[in-house]
Design an enzyme around this catalytic site. Structure first.
Site, PDB file in Angstrom:
ATOM      1  CE  LYS A  41     -42.769 -13.875  15.631  1.00 39.93           C
ATOM      2  NZ  LYS A  41     -41.739 -14.382  14.704  1.00 39.93           N
ATOM      3  CD  GLU A  51     -35.154 -11.030  14.322  1.00 41.94           C
ATOM      4  OE1 GLU A  51     -36.251 -11.619  14.194  1.00 41.94           O
ATOM      5  OE2 GLU A  51     -34.106 -11.580  14.712  1.00 41.94           O
TER       6      GLU A  51
END
Ligand code: KIV
Length: 276
Positions: A124, A193
């Site tokens: 990631k 997020e």
């Protein structure tokens, strides 16, 4: 020590990238959580978690830093190796830490370390449009990639704090385009997020890869939380999306099982965990 790995052999096979794509296609929510060591990895595996992230949040919850910035590659590898030893079924993703992917070559070298030494199945990285050339290069090397956009904690000093992102129309439009471009560049998953629910839905509808949210509302393909937030042991101020699943339960395993169930049924996130 981890004899449960043989004894579980196995009603359910290990999760692959194809399993995650199928879950998205079938509308089954993907339950994700962070872990940083073998003991907790065992617990979250037995609780039915689908995806485990060895996140650089370890800099904050394990090491006690204020941000994720101090975390090094060697530390990520150490925690990845430790976590892997406790896992059988979940898909293992590991974070590329701050400044470990500033050029395509550096990103490839460090991703190879996370996969070869840490045995991660996916890496990631944080960032949108500026990371397209890096994502493109990793994809050409057949490295599975999760692109993390919205609030990107490694940029906390640029962003001026841990804040909700994409509230202004122009920023939101840019983020949707970034997600589309990241998928075209080769990203296999997008993590969102701290963004408003409606923006997460727009991104979910604009890409075909699985979208995983943390503080991004219910309209995504899966949810992720930091394990220590699920257990309510993260020091300091709690983010709005954090939920204590240990409250009223007797064990860590029960707490994580309850989290998995809440994700699968859509009970988590509730409106109080979301941003408008
Ligand atoms: O490092 C981490 O734990 C993360 C989560 C916040 C998704 O990136």
């Amino acid at each position: 020590m981890y004899t449960h790995l043989q004894s579980k052999a196995r009603e359910l096979p290990p999760i692959t990238i194809s399993t995650l794509r199928k879950m998205k296609a079938d509308g089954e929510k993907i339950a994700c959580i962070t872990a940083y060591d073998a003991s907790f990895a065992t617990v979250v595996d037995n609780a039915g978690v689908d995806l485990v992230l060895v996140g650089d949040s370890l800099g904050m919850v394990i090491q006690g830093h204020d941000t994720t910035i101090p975390v090094s590659m060697d530390e990520m590898i150490y925690h990845c190796k430790s976590t892997l030893r406790g896992l059988y079924r979940p898909f293992l993703v590991a974070d590329l830490p701050f400044m470990s992917y500033s050029t395509p070559d550096q990103a490839a070298t460090n991703s190879a370390r996370l996969m070869q030494e840490g045995k991660a199945s996916m890496v990631k990285l944080e960032g949108g449009a500026p990371q397209l050339h890096v994502v493109e290069h990793l994809a050409k090397c057949d490295i599975p990639i999760c692109a993390h956009i919205g609030l990107t904690p490694q940029s906390v000093h640029k962003l001026g704090g841990f804040r909700v992102q994409g509230r202004h129309a122009d920023d939101a439009k840019e983020m949707v385009q970034a997600a589309v471009d990241l998928e075209s560049a080769g990203a296999d998953m997008v993590l969102l997020e701290c963004i408003p629910n409606d923006l997460a839905l727009r991104i979910h509808d604009a890409v075909s890869v699985p979208t995983i949210g943390i503080g991004a509302g219910p309209e995504v393909d899966g949810q992720i939380l930091v394990l220590y937030d699920v257990l309510d042991i993260t020091p300091g101020r709690k983010p709005r999306f954090a939920k204590n699943f240990l409250a009223g339960r007797d064990s860590v395993r029960d707490a994580v099982t309850a989290y998995v169930e809440a994700v699968k049924t859509g009970a988590y996130p509730a409106p109080e965990h979301c941003f408008e």
